[in-house]
Write an enzyme that holds these catalytic residues in place. Structure first.
Site, PDB file in Angstrom:
ATOM      1  N   ASP A   1      89.404 -51.729  -2.496  1.00  0.00           N
ATOM      2  CA  ASP A   1      89.782 -50.664  -1.479  1.00  0.00           C
ATOM      3  C   ASP A   1      91.158 -51.235  -1.190  1.00  0.00           C
ATOM      4  OD1 ASP A   1      89.651 -49.280   1.077  1.00  0.00           O
ATOM      5  OD2 ASP A   1      89.418 -51.034   2.149  1.00  0.00           O
TER       6      ASP A   1
ATOM      7  N   CYS B   1      87.117 -46.696  -0.813  1.00  0.00           N
ATOM      8  CA  CYS B   1      88.261 -46.116   0.023  1.00  0.00           C
ATOM      9  C   CYS B   1      88.422 -44.720  -0.035  1.00  0.00           C
ATOM     10  CB  CYS B   1      89.610 -47.087  -0.671  1.00  0.00           C
ATOM     11  SG  CYS B   1      91.039 -46.510   0.323  1.00  0.00           S
TER      12      CYS B   1
ATOM     13  N   GLU C   1      91.114 -52.769  13.056  1.00  0.00           N
ATOM     14  CA  GLU C   1      91.698 -54.000  12.592  1.00  0.00           C
ATOM     15  C   GLU C   1      92.108 -55.039  13.696  1.00  0.00           C
ATOM     16  OE1 GLU C   1      94.482 -53.316   9.361  1.00  0.00           O
ATOM     17  OE2 GLU C   1      93.069 -52.680   8.160  1.00  0.00           O
TER      18      GLU C   1
ATOM     19  N   CYS D   1      86.539 -42.641   6.225  1.00  0.00           N
ATOM     20  CA  CYS D   1      87.097 -43.784   6.133  1.00  0.00           C
ATOM     21  C   CYS D   1      86.605 -44.872   5.978  1.00  0.00           C
ATOM     22  CB  CYS D   1      88.427 -43.800   7.314  1.00  0.00           C
ATOM     23  SG  CYS D   1      89.321 -45.405   7.133  1.00  0.00           S
TER      24      CYS D   1
ATOM     25  N   HIS E   1      86.897 -47.747   6.885  1.00  0.00           N
ATOM     26  CA  HIS E   1      86.916 -48.802   8.079  1.00  0.00           C
ATOM     27  C   HIS E   1      85.962 -47.956   9.321  1.00  0.00           C
ATOM     28  CE1 HIS E   1      90.651 -50.264   6.653  1.00  0.00           C
ATOM     29  NE2 HIS E   1      90.874 -51.039   7.881  1.00  0.00           N
TER      30      HIS E   1
END
Ligand code: DGL
Length: 267
Positions: A11, A74, A153, A185, A187
């Site tokens: 990723d 990713c 993050e 995504c 994340h």
């Protein structure tokens, strides 16, 4: 026939650990070598050419670890570099887009799917293409959500500020009438509780990490590449730069166990 070599997963950074989490649960006998390009993250604002170059470098590094398959954990890389990677490497290469699109088509009842992701993923139109390749009549409403990765993050997974940003991004998709939303995504699964809270029960969330793990399992079976059942899979994490705060956020949220982080210099 079985094959104990590791699965290489990469990723742009640490977001792909959501895919690792899903893989560990689904395929506990498999050893995973994970490579996160923390030196150059984020990929979302970068050009397709740059992302392709980075992807080739990371894939080469994982092939040096004797990977039997490559998992592109990713969406940004999957959306612009998958055909290139498939051409360049002889092992199976599995991305997140096809699996997510397939799950979205299974979930939607009104044939109207929403997709959120980084700017590069949304600009590529990869989800629209994958969705329409299977169902020409499906309607797709897409939206780039560049603020979500930094919020994740920073560990603001359960926070008013994040909820307000989610509302701002998703309101137009809800107004369009989507009944299914692809988290495009890797994340974003870390925000699935917050997103579900904003969307309510009517909208089905499609988690690209979960669906990618299903696709990996199918691919290993098809190529007789599963590890022997007696094997206990290990997880090795390597990064291209020192881990930042987000590694702890991901580790806590995903409850993943990994020991020493290896630092790998880029070629
Ligand atoms: N995890 C990446 C993805 O799935 C997003 C992060 C980035 O911008 O590099 O697209």
């Amino acid at each position: 026939m079985s094959n104990p070599r590791p699965i290489g997963v990469f990723d742009s950074g640490i977001g792909g650990l959501t895919v690792v989490k899903a893989l560990r649960e689904r395929l506990p006998n498999e050893t995973i070598v994970y490579l996160g390009d923390t030196a150059r993250v984020p990929y979302g604002p970068k050009s397709p050419e740059t992302v392709q170059r980075y992807a080739l470098e990371l894939a080469h590094m994982l092939m040096q670890k004797n990977s039997k398959a490559l998992v592109v954990a990713c969406n940004t890389v999957s959306s612009v570099a998958l055909p290139l990677l498939t051409r360049k490497f002889s092992v199976p290469v599995i991305g997140v887009i096809q699996a997510g699109a397939r799950a979205a088509l299974q979930a939607t009842r009104n044939q109207h799917v929403g997709v959120i992701g980084t700017r590069a993923t949304i600009r590529s139109g990869a989800y629209e293409k994958a969705l329409r390749a299977t169902d020409n009549n499906v309607r797709v409403s897409s939206r780039a959500c560049p603020l979500l990765v930094p919020l994740i993050e920073e560990g603001l997974l359960d926070d008013d500020v994040t909820d307000r940003v989610i509302v701002r991004y998703l309101e137009p998709l809800l107004a369009d009438g989507i009944d299914t939303l692809v988290l495009g995504c890797t994340h974003y699964p870390l925000l699935s509780v917050a997103i579900a809270r904003v969307l309510g029960r009517e909208i089905t969330l499609v988690d690209s990490a979960e669906n990618c793990a299903t696709a990996v399992q199918e691919t290993l079976d098809r190529h007789s590449l599963r590890s022997p059942a007696i094997e206990r899979g290990e997880l090795h994490v390597a990064l291209t730069d020192a881990a930042d705060n987000f590694l702890n956020v991901a580790r806590d949220a995903l409850q993943l166990n990994f020991g020493e982080i290896e630092l790998r210099a880029l070629p």
